[in-house]
Design a protein around this motif. Sequence first.
Motif, PDB file in Angstrom:
ATOM      1  N   SER A 208       0.838  -1.199   0.000  1.00 57.23           N
ATOM      2  CA  SER A 208       0.000   0.000   0.000  1.00 57.23           C
ATOM      3  C   SER A 208       0.877   1.254   0.000  1.00 57.23           C
ATOM      4  O   SER A 208       0.570   2.230  -0.710  1.00 57.23           O
ATOM      5  N   THR A 209       1.973   1.232   0.759  1.00 56.93           N
ATOM      6  CA  THR A 209       2.874   2.388   0.807  1.00 56.93           C
ATOM      7  C   THR A 209       3.556   2.593  -0.541  1.00 56.93           C
ATOM      8  O   THR A 209       3.789   3.729  -0.962  1.00 56.93           O
ATOM      9  N   PHE A 210       3.854   1.480  -1.227  1.00 55.71           N
ATOM     10  CA  PHE A 210       4.451   1.590  -2.563  1.00 55.71           C
ATOM     11  C   PHE A 210       3.517   2.364  -3.491  1.00 55.71           C
ATOM     12  O   PHE A 210       3.934   3.296  -4.186  1.00 55.71           O
ATOM     13  N   PHE A 211       2.224   1.993  -3.481  1.00 56.34           N
ATOM     14  CA  PHE A 211       1.273   2.725  -4.326  1.00 56.34           C
ATOM     15  C   PHE A 211       1.126   4.175  -3.861  1.00 56.34           C
ATOM     16  O   PHE A 211       1.006   5.086  -4.675  1.00 56.34           O
ATOM     17  N   ALA A 212       1.140   4.371  -2.551  1.00 51.12           N
ATOM     18  CA  ALA A 212       0.920   5.718  -2.003  1.00 51.12           C
ATOM     19  C   ALA A 212       2.055   6.657  -2.367  1.00 51.12           C
ATOM     20  O   ALA A 212       1.816   7.794  -2.777  1.00 51.12           O
ATOM     21  N   SER A 213       3.294   6.198  -2.206  1.00 53.46           N
ATOM     22  CA  SER A 213       4.389   7.133  -2.455  1.00 53.46           C
ATOM     23  C   SER A 213       5.732   6.466  -2.738  1.00 53.46           C
ATOM     24  O   SER A 213       6.767   7.088  -2.576  1.00 53.46           O
ATOM     25  N   GLY A 214       5.715   5.221  -3.195  1.00 56.08           N
ATOM     26  CA  GLY A 214       6.978   4.559  -3.526  1.00 56.08           C
ATOM     27  C   GLY A 214       7.312   4.591  -5.008  1.00 56.08           C
ATOM     28  O   GLY A 214       8.466   4.426  -5.403  1.00 56.08           O
ATOM     29  N   ILE A 215       6.283   4.795  -5.823  1.00 55.00           N
ATOM     30  CA  ILE A 215       6.482   4.684  -7.277  1.00 55.00           C
ATOM     31  C   ILE A 215       7.395   5.802  -7.795  1.00 55.00           C
ATOM     32  O   ILE A 215       8.310   5.550  -8.590  1.00 55.00           O
ATOM     33  N   THR A 216       7.163   7.013  -7.307  1.00 52.64           N
ATOM     34  CA  THR A 216       8.011   8.128  -7.764  1.00 52.64           C
ATOM     35  C   THR A 216       9.475   7.874  -7.387  1.00 52.64           C
ATOM     36  O   THR A 216      10.385   8.153  -8.182  1.00 52.64           O
ATOM     37  N   GLY A 217       9.693   7.337  -6.187  1.00 56.83           N
ATOM     38  CA  GLY A 217      11.058   7.051  -5.737  1.00 56.83           C
ATOM     39  C   GLY A 217      11.714   5.997  -6.609  1.00 56.83           C
ATOM     40  O   GLY A 217      12.917   6.086  -6.925  1.00 56.83           O
ATOM     41  N   ALA A 218      10.954   4.994  -7.002  1.00 54.14           N
ATOM     42  CA  ALA A 218      11.500   3.938  -7.856  1.00 54.14           C
ATOM     43  C   ALA A 218      11.937   4.533  -9.202  1.00 54.14           C
ATOM     44  O   ALA A 218      13.035   4.249  -9.703  1.00 54.14           O
ATOM     45  N   ILE A 219      11.073   5.366  -9.771  1.00 56.09           N
ATOM     46  CA  ILE A 219      11.408   5.972 -11.070  1.00 56.09           C
ATOM     47  C   ILE A 219      12.607   6.910 -10.922  1.00 56.09           C
ATOM     48  O   ILE A 219      13.499   6.953 -11.777  1.00 56.09           O
ATOM     49  N   ASN A 220      12.650   7.625  -9.826  1.00 55.26           N
ATOM     50  CA  ASN A 220      13.784   8.514  -9.554  1.00 55.26           C
ATOM     51  C   ASN A 220      15.103   7.731  -9.560  1.00 55.26           C
ATOM     52  O   ASN A 220      16.109   8.177 -10.136  1.00 55.26           O
ATOM     53  N   GLY A 221      15.072   6.545  -8.965  1.00 56.83           N
ATOM     54  CA  GLY A 221      16.269   5.706  -8.900  1.00 56.83           C
ATOM     55  C   GLY A 221      16.674   5.180 -10.266  1.00 56.83           C
ATOM     56  O   GLY A 221      17.862   5.148 -10.601  1.00 56.83           O
ATOM     57  N   VAL A 222      15.678   4.787 -11.045  1.00 55.67           N
ATOM     58  CA  VAL A 222      15.966   4.267 -12.390  1.00 55.67           C
ATOM     59  C   VAL A 222      16.577   5.379 -13.246  1.00 55.67           C
ATOM     60  O   VAL A 222      17.624   5.200 -13.873  1.00 55.67           O
ATOM     61  N   TYR A 223      15.932   6.530 -13.233  1.00 55.71           N
ATOM     62  CA  TYR A 223      16.371   7.659 -14.054  1.00 55.71           C
ATOM     63  C   TYR A 223      17.777   8.108 -13.666  1.00 55.71           C
ATOM     64  O   TYR A 223      18.644   8.329 -14.509  1.00 55.71           O
TER      65      TYR A 223
END
Lengths: 198, 594
Positions: free
Chosen positions: B425-440
């Motif tokens: 649930s936390t991933f959907f809430a605010s983890g996705i942007t962090g994941a993309i930030n790391g990839v980029y």
Amino acid sequence: MKSALLCGVGGQGTVLASRIIAQAAMNSGRQARTAETIGMAQRGGAVVSHVRIGETPEERVTSPLIPDGQADVLIGFEPGEAARNLKALKPDGIVIVNRRAIVPVTASLGKSGYDGETVLKWLEANAAHCFVVDGDRAAQACGSEKVLNVVLTGALAETGAMGLSFEGIKQAMIRRVKPAFVEMNKKALALGAKMVRR
Amino acid sequence: MKELLMGNEAVACGALAAGVQVVAGYPGTPSTEALETVAKRKPDGVYVEWSINEKAGAEVAAGAAYAGARSMVTMKQMGLNVASDPIMCVNYVGVKGGMVIYVADDPGPISSQTEQDTRSWGQFAKIPVLDCTSPEQAFEQVQAAFELSEAKSMPVILRSTTRVCHACSVIDVPEFVPPEPVEGFVKDKKWVIFPGLSYQNKKKIFARESELAKTFSENGMNTIAGTGKIGIACGGIAAAYTADAIQGHEDQFTVFTVNTPYPFPIQAARQFVDQVDTVLAFEELDPYIEDHLAAMGVDVIGKRSGAVPEAGELSAVVVAGIIEKQTGLSLDLHPTNLPESPALPVRPPVLCAGCPHRGAFYAVKKAMRGRKIIALGDIGCYTLGNAMPLDMVDTCLCMGAGVTMAQGLNHVDPSTVNFAFIGDSTFFASGITGAINGVYNQADIVLVILDNSTTAMTGHQPHPGTGVTMMGERVEPVSIESVLRGAGVTSVRTVDPLDLDEAVPAIQAAADEKGVRAIIFKSPCIAIVPKQGIAEVDQDACIGCKHCINELGCPAITMMETENGLKAVIDPALCTGCGLCNQICPKHCMEVKG
């Protein structure tokens, strides 16, 4: 004002017990307030439920939380938690405490033991009236360890400490539990009452 | 009909009584039950959703209010930080239908990271704040909030605290009827926030402040009770503590209860101050009322003077003690004096017996033994992985922070392997942007998703990955793996955390890769699935080594002295048959049966 403090370990069902007591007061036209531990502390942590009710329909209940030294009855679902909360009890108040100690992981890991029997002796020495009951055995006799909360509520009803009748608490229980479990819980209330009958 | 309602239930029922049409929110203790109660009790025509976070929820509610519907968004105080952007802005734009922002604060804090005060936040944002002293008042205040919001075309904050949210009172609940149809969105330049418009609206907001302060002083929402010369200014649950503390001595006191903290009711406050000789302020969190009285030139005995504790909850006994000390009066409440009790164990919350997070933390710990790692935690049940013996949470900040903080740590010290643990649930809430930030940004982290198919900590709410909505619909679940792959994470492993033979090598393989690589530990929360069985200890085989307890810290396992020595014992009521203990037992004598 009459006050009951229920305390134990998250998962033992203190919330249902406090709601039953409050519901019984409400059904008799009195004011009732409760305050419960909900959330993080549910995960096996220490939990406390407060119930405060008017003695007459007119009496106002000021706050949902029982100040120290103001509880008429303390229901300890676990000896250590009862001891932790004994400060809430009036000098002439009643303690009903379930015998089985629940050893938390912190105690299992550490070298220092946690001795439930020593704690029970301390409770008996420091409370005006202390009933040590084997609520787990009574719950098992009803068919589920989960009805411990209603067993202890039955004990409370029998003491009359909240000025609520046994029948009134039974009717409130029937309102609060799922229909399929009413019979089991009726038995639990009766067994609980029997444990403190003198 | 008269019902025993929790504060949060009272907010929901009050909102439904006020004709709310759209309710959105994100779970968070102590606010969660408000939205759940709307879902349970709503009449036809009411839409309710768990949004993916508070910002989304606030925007959904704002959209509905633009269309003329009454809307409410619910959150805890931490969530208000997440939703600050839209809420701050919507105050400048205004609304058509009433919009109520329900925020539950958490003095203590009991289950939050901060002791922030929404009254102060409301003042900062210049959005009116109504406070509640009890569930029955919350029921009234939410209805007043809708009226006020609609009358002034502005959002209104309804604020409560844990001891009101989770307290029950007897409340007369009306029948709920479907909300009236609304006009819908009408196009107008006023809905587009531009600097010029904000400049104009800022002037209106400024003028509104003093106008509302006057209204709140005169309309009876703030009360002055008593004629005594000792003045007590209070708000929220502290008003109830004050009532208990001065019981039997009321004639000595005048009590000013502030139910509309912002805009502060200055004229009413002046009236109160003028009729007393001494002013004490009792409130939890910020010295909010205290500071407003001080700004009026009043000497206040409160947090700033050192008389009232600056952090944590108050109680009736604490309030009574302060009054006695500061005034010399003798009241009836005192701390209880008891002889010292025998040693009592500390009993913090722990991961449940059978919790799949225990397996995940243990597997990472085992896989990485001897290597330098940083375990970044996040907000959810799995924060409890910090406890001994797992000791697998090195940082915890706020929702989603672990994922991005791991990247910052990596840029400074690339020699550690940084594991960012985050729930589904936390991933959907605010983890996705962090994941993309790391990839980029080419960060080097292991992203560990603890997917237990629910929002466990707050009481098992559905989320996008569960395929269930608060309207009761079954929808296509959003796949975490697809989200990650879509975001450019090429290394994604889905693993059962309760199978160490599978999990440990998977973790080691991921640790040896570069970039953002993800491990999804998939296993449902024990509270939402039946037991797998119950582990039984073969007492003849158990050597009493305590390895199970020392490694796992499972609350279902205790040690017992028997005539054959120390033996492990399983509590059958707690054990769910996860099988983790038997996998690590040197004698494998804890087999799951049944």
